[in-house]
Write a protein that holds these residues in place. Structure first.
Motif: not given
Length: 817
Positions: A84-98
């Protein structure tokens, strides 16, 4: 009726009363003697297929993009449930501003984003990971021994003490560089996708899924976070979003083609009929696809334009022939029938070559390319009816402008191409011009071949090469690569063991050895394995002393670590270990180095019980795809050239004529590969079809020119006369369509979708070079390969009223062998 000295045509018949309606082939009599029925059937079919085209879907499937029969992919699919997670995946990076992720407001926002993504249709919720999912755990050594739990504990309340606890748990979880950025400024939501949307029961709609992700991005961007999204689904979503621009370029190409055709003919009705029939073929193609269960994807969406382009080329030839006969005094119906006789065989052969160019793509075991081949073949089949049959019949009704018809003959009435350009082109049949031309072509071919040896298989750019380097997606990808040790390019090696033996000491030692070898390769950023986890835990159990950074030959200790390890490193049955190799990019050279190293290691260390298998992860799947593309690229060219040569032999009955027609195509193919090297374009799923299509479509020009040349040579003309006649009759249209189509597709270089820009550039190059080859290199080769023949005795007497000599090109050329 006597055969005139003109190119494969008859003396004009101005009055239908003097024309034998029963002359010509059976197909001609069937079609032209029942013109009204043919037009009515075509109109009804067009209306029906225009209605069914409304049900055409535009989507893409992850599994359709991969070669399922390749051993690497077979290994992945066999173990898919444990990967699981080694095929069709999406990664969403949520970054804290500053700021830092260790902030109550940030963690609340992350929780909300994670919850929304969790509920999206198509998400494999059991495999999803973020700091807020229970599966994200820490393992560490405490005063009570080995301990562990969720990274964000159940009692988290946002207090400073809770924040400190989260910070400590993150550091002990081993997720720094994985789910948490190395600078602590962002964290990842890791999303594995299902192939089927459980809400609809149909294939996941990537356009809709991408829109939902963009909706989440838009809602939370203003809440002191930046959101970066990468993965196959987002690439496809962005490509589908860019289809609107593709349609705009399609419209621009139609306008350019229409304007240039009108500039050439100065006849509104014939120009519009050629464009109309080419568009009708596209409507038929699009209408048939949903009936046959096919959809368009971002790669096959360009095929309708190719069908339109081919239709414009053939339609212009038919229109030109009719205009010239009308100018000489023939009735419009008779002109249409004579043109049908002269050019139907050459046009049919050319379209069959086009179809072959598409059909050979079926040998590539990637469904998206096979679908492209089917979609294109349907379009070419439609052209046989719309441009070879319907267009001459419509022109027989509407006719052409008399002024435009006279203009088609050129200056001087029956002009024979006395213009400067035709005079220049006519010189290439002379030895003093032909010799240097052939030598120059050979030198260009040798230089091009030397350059083509450097042609790479696969992607040559980081991120998503299908999109521009400055696209939103590639900027997001650059952020992820720059802030995480675990890049978005994951190459996974599967290690099969007997049931319950995944933690055996000997197995982990081999895993450790391969991990070390891979870590030394250029392009490998980091790795993650069960062996690495054991090293870290044993070190932690010994107060962090690096002297203990080793695998203990103690099975109980290894079993203890395994029991608390994340399930991503091994499966529930403990018969599969997963080795994660994080790459800096997915360039062809990087993937090749990793594959070769693993293959060598497996060959030396595989046993009956323990086997190292390739490959999973998006980079592993792309490596398998590259191998399939590499193996198929040459085989595809051999098949398409073989089919084109065979069709030309059947048409010309002369191996010399076949060489004259095909050798310019070979030169264009070689130079196209050299151009790809110069532009940094690799051979991949997006570009592979262009190479085959350049051969299938490129032969059209040579077929029209050579068919007239052979007919005139058989009639007794000299090579110079035969070629000038071919220039006058079809050469002008070859020049027109070559330039028109090249200009039309060259506008694609402005597209924000890079693979469309690449295809436009390569197609424009091949349209132009195939045109130049047919008008320059073909006559030069003919000077050395085609003998001049005296006129056969009795040619005029054996020509029956209503017959057109060009119909017999296939047989009359036999004596040229």
């Amino acid at each position: 009726m006597n055969v005139t000295s003109s190119t494969s045509r008859l003396d004009p018949i101005p009055d239908l009363e003097h024309f034998d309606r029963q002359s010509g082939s059976f197909a001609e009599r069937l079609l032209f003697n029942h013109r009204a029925i043919v037009v009515a059937l075509c109109m009804a079919l067009t209306a029906l297929l225009a209605w069914t085209a409304q049900g055409l879907r535009l989507n893409a499937s992850f599994e359709d993009m991969i070669p399922k029969s390749h051993p690497y992919i077979a290994n992945y699919l066999k173990n898919k449930q444990d990967l699981a997670g080694l095929g069709n995946t999406v990664r969403i990076a949520v970054a804290a501003k500053g700021g830092s992720i260790y902030d109550p407001a940030y963690l609340v926002t992350l929780q909300r984003v994670s919850d929304e993504v969790f509920l999206l249709p198509g998400v494999d919720r059991a495999a999803m990971k973020s700091l807020w999912t229970p599966s994200t755990r820490w393992v560490g050594v405490t005063e009570d021994g080995m301990d562990g739990g969720p990274v964000i504990p159940n009692e988290y309340d946002g207090s400073p003490a809770s924040i400190d606890q989260v910070r400590m748990n993150v550091q002990r979880s081993g997720q720094v560089g994985q789910l948490v950025a190395r600078d602590g400024g962002s964290s990842i939501i890791y999303v594995s996708l299902l192939a089927i949307d459980p809400e609809t029961g149909k294939a996941l709609d990537y356009a809709v899924f991408s829109e939902r992700l963009e909706g989440i991005r838009a809602r939370y961007q203003a809440q002191n976070v930046d959101i970066h999204i990468v993965g196959f689904a987002k690439v496809v979503g962005d490509l589908i979003d860019g289809i609107r621009l593709i349609l705009l370029f399609f419209a621009v190409a139609i306008l350019i083609a229409t304007a240039m055709l009108y500039w050439y003919t100065r006849c509104v009705r014939s120009t519009l009929l050629v464009v109309l029939c080419s568009c009708v073929a596209v409507v038929w193609q699009l209408g048939l696809l949903p009936l046959l269960g096919y959809a368009l994807d971002p790669y096959s969406v360009l095929v309708p334009f190719l069908v339109f382009a081919i239709g414009m080329s053939h339609g212009a030839q038919k229109m030109n022939g009719i205009m010239q006969d009308v100018a000489r005094g023939a009735h419009r119906i008779i002109a249409a029938r004579f043109t049908f006789r002269r050019l139907f065989l050459a046009g049919l052969t050319a379209l069959l070559c086009d179809a072959v160019g598409f059909a050979v793509l079926m040998i590539i075991d990637i469904k998206v390319i096979k679908d492209l081949a089917v979609v294109a073949s349907i379009g070419v089949a439609a052209l046989i009816f719309t441009n070879l049959i319907l267009l001459p019949i419509l022109l027989s009704y509407l006719g052409v402008s008399a002024k435009a018809a006279q203009r088609s003959l050129g200056h001087g009435g029956e002009g024979r191409g006395n213009g400067a350009l035709w005079g220049l082109l006519g010189k290439f049949t002379e030895r003093r011009w032909a010799g240097p031309t052939v030598v120059l072509a050979v030198l260009m071919g040798v230089a091009g071949y030397a350059a083509s040896l450097h042609l790479k298989i696969g992607d040559l750019d980081p991120g998503a090469p299908e999109l521009r380097a400055d696209s939103r997606y590639n900027r997001d990808n650059a952020y992820v690569v720059g802030h995480y040790a675990a890049s978005s390019d994951v190459f996974a090696v599967m290690v099969r063991t007997p049931e319950g033996q995944c933690a055996a000491y000997d197995t982990l030692m081999h895993v450790d050895a391969l991990e070390w070898r891979l870590a030394q390769l250029p392009g490998v950023d980091s790795t993650n394995t069960m062996a690495l986890l054991n090293r870290r835990v044993i070190t932690g159990l010994n107060e962090g002393n690096l002297k203990w950074y080793e695998l203990l030959q103690n099975q109980s200790s290894l079993n203890m670590v395994t029991a608390g390890a994340p399930r991503g490193l091994y499966n529930n049955s403990c018969n599969l270990l997963t080795m994660y190799v994080y790459l800096r990019d997915h360039k062809a050279d990087t993937l090749t180095r990793v594959v070769e190293e693993v293959e060598r290691f497996a060959a030396d260390n595989n046993t009956a019980d323990v086997q190292f298998q390739l490959a999973a992860g998006n980079a592993g799947i792309e490596a398998a795809t590259n191998i399939v593309v590499k193996d198929a690229s040459r085989a595809m060219l051999y098949w398409v050239y073989g089919a084109v040569v065979l069709l030309c032999l059947v048409t010309f009955r002369s191996w010399r004529a076949v060489l004259c027609a095909v050798l310019p195509l070979v030169l264009t193919s070689i130079l196209c590969e050299a151009l790809m090297v110069a532009l940094g374009i690799g051979v991949k799923v997006a570009t592979l079809p262009v190479i085959a299509l350049g051969v299938g479509i490129g032969i059209d020009y040579a077929l029209y020119v050579m068919s007239i040349m052979l007919a005139r040579l058989r009639a007794g003309d000299s090579l110079d006369q035969a070629y000038r006649e071919a220039l006058h009759f079809t050469g002008k249209v070859v020049l027109l369509t070559g330039v028109t189509l090249a200009v039309g597709v060259f506008t694609w270089v402005l597209s924000p979708i890079k693979f469309q820009a690449d295809m436009g550039l390569l197609l424009a190059f091949m349209f132009l070079w195939n045109m130049v080859g047919a008008l320059v290199l073909l006559p030069a080769l003919a000077r050395y390969l085609l003998p001049e023949m005296p006129q056969t005795s009795g040619t005029e007497s054996t020509t029956k009223p209503g017959d057109a000599p060009a119909v017999g090109v296939a047989h009359s050329a036999a004596n040229l062998q």
